[in-house]
Design a protein around this motif. Structure first.
Motif, PDB file in Angstrom:
ATOM      1  N   ASP A 115      74.672  12.500  54.489  1.00 28.33           N
ATOM      2  CA  ASP A 115      74.390  13.929  54.642  1.00 28.33           C
ATOM      3  C   ASP A 115      74.154  14.294  56.106  1.00 28.33           C
ATOM      4  O   ASP A 115      74.599  15.349  56.574  1.00 28.33           O
ATOM      5  CB  ASP A 115      73.168  14.327  53.807  1.00 28.33           C
ATOM      6  CG  ASP A 115      73.453  14.345  52.314  1.00 28.33           C
ATOM      7  OD1 ASP A 115      74.642  14.331  51.935  1.00 28.33           O
ATOM      8  OD2 ASP A 115      72.484  14.367  51.528  1.00 28.33           O
ATOM      9  N   ARG A 116      73.442  13.437  56.821  1.00 31.80           N
ATOM     10  CA  ARG A 116      73.158  13.705  58.238  1.00 31.80           C
ATOM     11  C   ARG A 116      74.445  13.699  59.064  1.00 31.80           C
ATOM     12  O   ARG A 116      74.648  14.560  59.917  1.00 31.80           O
ATOM     13  CB  ARG A 116      72.173  12.648  58.761  1.00 31.80           C
ATOM     14  CG  ARG A 116      71.722  12.856  60.208  1.00 31.80           C
ATOM     15  CD  ARG A 116      70.627  11.868  60.555  1.00 31.80           C
ATOM     16  NE  ARG A 116      71.065  10.497  60.454  1.00 31.80           N
ATOM     17  CZ  ARG A 116      71.602   9.803  61.459  1.00 31.80           C
ATOM     18  NH1 ARG A 116      71.775  10.372  62.646  1.00 31.80           N
ATOM     19  NH2 ARG A 116      71.980   8.554  61.284  1.00 31.80           N
ATOM     20  N   LEU A 117      75.319  12.746  58.810  1.00 36.70           N
ATOM     21  CA  LEU A 117      76.590  12.665  59.532  1.00 36.70           C
ATOM     22  C   LEU A 117      77.443  13.901  59.287  1.00 36.70           C
ATOM     23  O   LEU A 117      78.006  14.483  60.220  1.00 36.70           O
ATOM     24  CB  LEU A 117      77.357  11.412  59.115  1.00 36.70           C
ATOM     25  CG  LEU A 117      76.842  10.082  59.672  1.00 36.70           C
ATOM     26  CD1 LEU A 117      77.381   8.918  58.866  1.00 36.70           C
ATOM     27  CD2 LEU A 117      77.226   9.943  61.143  1.00 36.70           C
ATOM     28  N   PHE A 118      77.549  14.317  58.041  1.00 34.78           N
ATOM     29  CA  PHE A 118      78.356  15.497  57.734  1.00 34.78           C
ATOM     30  C   PHE A 118      77.717  16.773  58.271  1.00 34.78           C
ATOM     31  O   PHE A 118      78.417  17.700  58.676  1.00 34.78           O
ATOM     32  CB  PHE A 118      78.606  15.598  56.224  1.00 34.78           C
ATOM     33  CG  PHE A 118      79.859  14.897  55.789  1.00 34.78           C
ATOM     34  CD1 PHE A 118      81.076  15.558  55.776  1.00 34.78           C
ATOM     35  CD2 PHE A 118      79.829  13.561  55.429  1.00 34.78           C
ATOM     36  CE1 PHE A 118      82.239  14.914  55.402  1.00 34.78           C
ATOM     37  CE2 PHE A 118      80.987  12.889  55.058  1.00 34.78           C
ATOM     38  CZ  PHE A 118      82.198  13.575  55.034  1.00 34.78           C
ATOM     39  N   ALA A 119      76.384  16.829  58.297  1.00 37.11           N
ATOM     40  CA  ALA A 119      75.698  18.023  58.812  1.00 37.11           C
ATOM     41  C   ALA A 119      76.036  18.251  60.281  1.00 37.11           C
ATOM     42  O   ALA A 119      76.332  19.379  60.700  1.00 37.11           O
ATOM     43  CB  ALA A 119      74.192  17.883  58.627  1.00 37.11           C
ATOM     44  N   TYR A 160      81.266   7.627  59.124  1.00 42.52           N
ATOM     45  CA  TYR A 160      81.614   8.346  60.353  1.00 42.52           C
ATOM     46  C   TYR A 160      83.092   8.737  60.338  1.00 42.52           C
ATOM     47  O   TYR A 160      83.455   9.876  60.661  1.00 42.52           O
ATOM     48  CB  TYR A 160      81.308   7.465  61.559  1.00 42.52           C
ATOM     49  CG  TYR A 160      81.844   7.989  62.868  1.00 42.52           C
ATOM     50  CD1 TYR A 160      81.163   8.972  63.583  1.00 42.52           C
ATOM     51  CD2 TYR A 160      83.035   7.477  63.415  1.00 42.52           C
ATOM     52  CE1 TYR A 160      81.644   9.441  64.796  1.00 42.52           C
ATOM     53  CE2 TYR A 160      83.519   7.943  64.616  1.00 42.52           C
ATOM     54  CZ  TYR A 160      82.820   8.922  65.309  1.00 42.52           C
ATOM     55  OH  TYR A 160      83.315   9.380  66.508  1.00 42.52           O
ATOM     56  N   ASN A 161      83.941   7.805  59.935  1.00 42.95           N
ATOM     57  CA  ASN A 161      85.382   8.068  59.916  1.00 42.95           C
ATOM     58  C   ASN A 161      85.721   9.252  59.015  1.00 42.95           C
ATOM     59  O   ASN A 161      86.592  10.064  59.337  1.00 42.95           O
ATOM     60  CB  ASN A 161      86.134   6.829  59.408  1.00 42.95           C
ATOM     61  CG  ASN A 161      85.859   5.597  60.240  1.00 42.95           C
ATOM     62  OD1 ASN A 161      85.247   5.663  61.296  1.00 42.95           O
ATOM     63  ND2 ASN A 161      86.285   4.454  59.745  1.00 42.95           N
ATOM     64  N   LEU A 162      85.037   9.361  57.891  1.00 44.24           N
ATOM     65  CA  LEU A 162      85.281  10.467  56.968  1.00 44.24           C
ATOM     66  C   LEU A 162      84.988  11.814  57.615  1.00 44.24           C
ATOM     67  O   LEU A 162      85.710  12.792  57.400  1.00 44.24           O
ATOM     68  CB  LEU A 162      84.424  10.301  55.713  1.00 44.24           C
ATOM     69  CG  LEU A 162      84.781   9.149  54.773  1.00 44.24           C
ATOM     70  CD1 LEU A 162      83.744   9.049  53.657  1.00 44.24           C
ATOM     71  CD2 LEU A 162      86.171   9.328  54.186  1.00 44.24           C
ATOM     72  N   THR A 163      83.929  11.867  58.418  1.00 45.74           N
ATOM     73  CA  THR A 163      83.586  13.141  59.063  1.00 45.74           C
ATOM     74  C   THR A 163      84.663  13.557  60.052  1.00 45.74           C
ATOM     75  O   THR A 163      84.985  14.751  60.167  1.00 45.74           O
ATOM     76  CB  THR A 163      82.227  13.072  59.778  1.00 45.74           C
ATOM     77  OG1 THR A 163      82.287  12.178  60.910  1.00 45.74           O
ATOM     78  CG2 THR A 163      81.127  12.632  58.837  1.00 45.74           C
ATOM     79  N   LYS A 164      85.234  12.596  60.745  1.00 44.11           N
ATOM     80  CA  LYS A 164      86.267  12.929  61.733  1.00 44.11           C
ATOM     81  C   LYS A 164      87.586  13.293  61.054  1.00 44.11           C
ATOM     82  O   LYS A 164      88.356  14.124  61.550  1.00 44.11           O
ATOM     83  CB  LYS A 164      86.458  11.766  62.711  1.00 44.11           C
ATOM     84  CG  LYS A 164      85.241  11.509  63.588  1.00 44.11           C
ATOM     85  CD  LYS A 164      84.836  12.748  64.373  1.00 44.11           C
ATOM     86  CE  LYS A 164      83.688  12.477  65.325  1.00 44.11           C
ATOM     87  NZ  LYS A 164      83.333  13.669  66.144  1.00 44.11           N
ATOM     88  N   GLY A 165      87.851  12.697  59.909  1.00 41.78           N
ATOM     89  CA  GLY A 165      89.018  13.111  59.129  1.00 41.78           C
ATOM     90  C   GLY A 165      88.880  14.551  58.663  1.00 41.78           C
ATOM     91  O   GLY A 165      89.842  15.321  58.674  1.00 41.78           O
TER      92      GLY A 165
END
Length: 254
Positions: A115-119, A160-165
């Motif tokens: 959640d923090r990474l996506f936020a 992390y990779n998912l957020t950049k995708g």
């Protein structure tokens, strides 16, 4: 005349690393740069001082981009500062650079960390653009700093990779949405870059060797390598490039 003379650029996460390099490069092209920082006010002031030392103009704006409230705070301060300095609250270039990483493996990643990474990496850029549409001038530029891991399998930092995708998908759809206004939207995807974040492992001999061998060019990236690409995308020279994922990995894992 410099290519960005008369333009105003907001660079998030510009207190150090790639963000600082981008802020300096855009300032060298003549842009008035808004140096956003989360908590590192001293580093942000150093970035502003470095810009002023090369004859550029800049000012810092602080807000933590881990919530919608943080985005609103950033824009409130930005409005006040821009109106005070220029008479209006509009700007021309938005560089979504602020982001956080992780060292957790797929198996170790918790719901809280995901959640923090996506936020920070997805939600903040999404709403910053959404809430800036009336502030961003026609013919403007949006540049999202993504990552080379969106085309290279690095499963040990999967969250992390998912957020950049997601940021790349955001780029593609924004380009279509904002095209009628002449606004270009692109992602720049760095590989391994020599920054403070990577210094602990990258400056060890085995870490350096690993990073250099990944690149077809046989070296580690520098913030200026990324900043030059951003400057191109932000300039009139990049007017016909939009909706693209610009690989800035030095040919990693070709």
């Amino acid at each position: 005349m410099k290519r960005l003379e008369g333009k105003t650029a907001l660079v998030t996460g510009a207190s150090r690393g790639i963000g600082r390099g981008i802020a300096l490069r855009l300032a060298a092209e003549g842009a008035n740069v808004v140096v956003h920082y989360g908590t590192r006010i001293d580093d942000a002031n150093e970035t502003v001082a470095a810009i002023e030392a090369i004859g550029g103009t800049a000012f810092p704006v602080g807000a933590e981009l881990n919530s919608l409230e943080g985005v609103d705070r950033l824009l409130k301060i930005l409005d006040e500062e821009l109106i005070r300095r220029t008479g209006n609250n509009t700007f021309d270039i938005l560089v979504n650079n602020a982001g956080i990483g992780t060292s957790s493996s797929f198996e170790e990643t918790s719901e809280e960390e995901l959640d923090r990474l996506f936020a920070v990496n997805v939600k903040a850029p999404f709403f910053l653009v959404q809430k800036s549409l009336e502030r961003l001038r026609d013919g403007g530029r949006i540049i999202n700093i993504s990552s080379g891991v969106t085309r290279i399998a690095f499963p040990h930092i999967m969250a992390y990779n998912l957020t950049k995708g997601a940021l790349n998908t955001f780029t593609l759809h924004l380009a279509k949405l904002l095209g009628p206004r002449g606004i270009t939207v692109n992602s720049v995807m760095p590989g391994i870059v020599d920054t403070d974040v990577n210094k602990p492992w990258l400056h060890a001999p085995e870490g350096r060797k690993f990073a250099e061998e990944m690149s077809a060019l046989g070296r580690v990236g520098e913030p200026s390598d990324i900043a030059d690409i951003v400057a191109f995308a932000a300039s009139p020279d990049g007017r016909w490039v939009t909706g693209q994922m610009l690989d800035a990995t030095g040919g990693s894992h070709l």
